[in-house]
Scaffold this active site. Sequence first.
Site, short mmCIF file in Angstrom:
data_model
loop_
_atom_site.label_atom_id
_atom_site.label_comp_id
_atom_site.label_asym_id
_atom_site.label_seq_id
_atom_site.Cartn_x
_atom_site.Cartn_y
_atom_site.Cartn_z
N ASP A 1 1.08 10.60 4.01
CA ASP A 1 1.74 11.18 4.93
C ASP A 1 0.80 12.29 5.67
OD1 ASP A 1 3.68 12.32 6.16
OD2 ASP A 1 4.57 13.37 4.73
N CYS B 1 11.45 50.46 -2.40
CA CYS B 1 11.25 51.90 -2.05
C CYS B 1 12.46 52.61 -1.38
CB CYS B 1 10.20 52.34 -1.24
SG CYS B 1 10.20 51.75 0.54
N TYR C 1 -6.70 -0.24 7.81
CA TYR C 1 -6.45 -1.26 8.70
C TYR C 1 -7.59 -1.56 9.48
CZ TYR C 1 -3.83 -3.95 12.36
OH TYR C 1 -3.34 -4.82 13.45
N CYS D 1 5.63 52.86 0.08
CA CYS D 1 6.57 51.89 -0.66
C CYS D 1 5.63 51.58 -1.80
CB CYS D 1 6.85 50.67 0.46
SG CYS D 1 7.73 49.21 -0.51
N GLU E 1 0.76 -1.17 -0.08
CA GLU E 1 0.10 -0.02 0.10
C GLU E 1 0.83 1.37 -0.03
OE1 GLU E 1 -2.26 -0.29 3.77
OE2 GLU E 1 -2.58 -2.11 3.11
N CYS F 1 9.97 46.30 5.57
CA CYS F 1 10.26 47.71 5.07
C CYS F 1 9.28 48.73 6.10
CB CYS F 1 9.49 47.68 3.61
SG CYS F 1 9.30 49.41 3.18
N LYS G 1 2.14 4.81 1.67
CA LYS G 1 2.22 5.09 2.99
C LYS G 1 1.92 6.90 2.92
CE LYS G 1 5.25 5.07 6.94
NZ LYS G 1 5.09 6.32 7.44
N CYS H 1 14.63 48.60 1.48
CA CYS H 1 13.67 48.03 0.79
C CYS H 1 13.97 48.01 -0.87
CB CYS H 1 12.44 48.67 1.00
SG CYS H 1 11.02 48.24 -0.08
N LYS I 1 10.80 3.65 3.16
CA LYS I 1 10.76 5.23 3.01
C LYS I 1 11.41 5.62 1.78
CE LYS I 1 9.40 7.56 6.70
NZ LYS I 1 9.30 7.64 8.00
S1 IVH Z 1 -0.31 0.28 8.83
C1 IVH Z 1 0.09 -2.19 12.51
N1 IVH Z 1 -0.65 1.30 6.49
O1 IVH Z 1 2.45 5.18 8.91
C2 IVH Z 1 0.11 -1.24 11.25
N2 IVH Z 1 0.04 2.61 8.28
O2 IVH Z 1 4.98 4.71 10.74
C3 IVH Z 1 -0.42 0.04 11.27
N3 IVH Z 1 0.74 4.94 7.45
O3 IVH Z 1 0.97 5.08 12.22
C4 IVH Z 1 -0.07 0.89 10.56
N4 IVH Z 1 -0.09 4.78 5.49
O4 IVH Z 1 0.05 6.84 10.59
C5 IVH Z 1 -0.36 1.47 7.80
N5 IVH Z 1 -1.07 2.18 4.37
C6 IVH Z 1 -0.68 2.47 5.62
C7 IVH Z 1 -0.17 3.46 5.99
C8 IVH Z 1 0.14 3.66 7.49
C9 IVH Z 1 0.45 5.70 6.35
C10 IVH Z 1 1.23 5.67 8.74
C11 IVH Z 1 0.38 5.49 10.00
C12 IVH Z 1 1.46 4.84 10.95
C13 IVH Z 1 2.74 4.94 10.61
C14 IVH Z 1 3.78 4.02 10.84
#
Ligand code: IVH
Length: 663
Positions: A114, A405, A222, A426, A110, A420, A112, A402, A308
Amino acid sequence: MSDEERILFLQKELAKHNHSYYVLDTPLISDFEFDKLLAELQQLEDINPDLFDVNSPTQRVGGTVSDGFKTVKHNYRMLSLGNTYSAEDLQDFDIRLRKLTDQNFEYVCELKYDGVSISLTYKNGELVQALTRGDGTQGDDVTVNVRTIKSIPLKLNGDYPTNFEIRGEIFLPIDGLQQMNKIRVEEGLEPYANPRNTASGSLKLLDANEVAKRPLDCYLYYMLGERLPSANHYDNLQKAKTLGFKIPNEIEKYKSIDDVLIFIEKWDKKRHDLPYEIDGIVIKVNDIDLQEEMGFTAKSPRWAISYKFKAEQVSTILQKITYQVGRTGAITPIANLDPVQLAGTIVKRASLHNADQIAKFDIREGDMVFVEKGGEIIPKVVGVELKDRNLFSQPTAYIQHCPACSAELVRKDGDAKHYCSNTDTCPAQITGKFEHFISRKAMDIDGLGGETIELLIQEGLISEISDLYHLKKEDLLPLERMAEKSAENLLLGLEASKKVPFERVLFALGIRYVGETVAKVLCKHFKTIEGIIAADVEILIAVDEIGDKIAESVVFYFLQQQNRDLIFNLETAGLQFTSIIEDTSVSEILKGMKIVVSGVFSQFSRVELKKMIEEHGGKNISSISKNTTFVLAGDNMGPSKQQKATDLGIPLVSEEEFLVKIS
Ligand code: IVH
């Protein structure tokens, strides 16, 4: 159809349209039609308070202001994930897991997201609780705020488990942040730097009305509970999708870690095409029994890991440092770069923030610099390649005057920025002030834009804001690209702006720290511009929501003769300087009291009682705390509320007693 049936019908109908719009991205009706249905539902609910439902679509607008969040223990600990940064790390992860089992298994990959994680609890198909991660063991109860996020279902469809949790990530889409920043800049405030912090800050706001205004979104990733629909993670998420949750489509199952690596590579390239930010990929074992077998370490599950992405960084030559002047006179240094491809766009300029930032890295013109686009929308210079530095290069001398001006720059204690000092003449500040004045949220003048403003200033037709209202057609026609029709439009736009209500006129003046909301508060309280001008700092800070920074700025603004002259000229031109926000106050009998209304009443509806509380100077509060003055209690007040009031020694007042009190 009875009111009750119609209410239930409308709730279902509106929930369906919410889902189509915010989850499926395929609206079925127009905003206008949606608002009409919502208004009808609101009206029916107002006259039938006994049918109140916290999970009605009408509750998505916010409504409650809390004085803090309750801390609640998580049913299942909310852990974080271990991180990996390379293919080797991931291969190690795969080898570790294969040692733990003889079984062949699948991975789910999946994105991740942010943002900030959230845990939602549903009972009998209704959202009952939303908790932040907190320390993993207990989190903050932010349910009232989460209810305002339109893509989170308040009621579920289909056959849902009677009791389960679902976790996911609340985030701000990139264009959502840009939208918010546009407004902030119009208000003379610093733009928010990155979507993650802004999402996290938004979720912690105490005013749910404010949260409702932020374009937050939520992906779920989840599902947890005793009786889940399936024995594997992937199918549970697909099931969750049919219940109404927003489950990302970018999710795949793979048998080997090599395929996982291909998925990662693909998204490392494609991630910049997404409308939201991701900072990596999450890899999970699909089979839930196997997950349980593999278990957890103290901090994270063994059966899942995150990969990451590296924050994208490039190096390029910093050709020149230039300086921008905002309408408040704030100076922002800008790095003008040799154009370079970064995170999907060509970057030519990056922010250098302020003088301290330049000094910290000793950034100089001609340097080879590193430019990074992390969570931030605007790229920033994060370092210098010193070995490439020209022997004869000189440290940057921050400007003292500035660029627009030549007035001297000043820097107040505790302020990172230089300003300024020439607030009156200005040209950069003047243009900025005009642009703010005519902007959409301020006077919203049709037919007038930034370019025309510059032209009018250049031609000497306007030098201060009230000059706009003395423009004549014969002044405009000789201007470049100004046809008869455009000139007429502009004049009509100016004429129409004379009807713009006082609070927007006050906002349009561009007084520092007086954004839309503060302008409204001031207008409502003081009613007239004379009232505001006459107020000193002490009187201003006595007003709810006005702090000393705002108060001092307002007083400072009106102390200056040219600002008072401007007000006089604008008043003479016919602009609104008196509030038409109706004064509905009847008495101050309940002044300073925080009141919770709960239960069903016989003579008045809950909405009517809340209105009375406000009319008599009281404040409506949603939940009982030690600061509650009393609970206006009707029939059928929930037992837990009753218990809480008793525990905290908060008096219960009946409808009759209340009516006597205010009569
Ligand atoms: S699963 C036990 N899936 O990443 C598993 N986390 O560093 C729980 N996050 O606290 C997390 N996308 O805030 C999961 N597809 C995803 C995610 C995800 C972002 C975040 C989440 C978690 C942090 C972990």
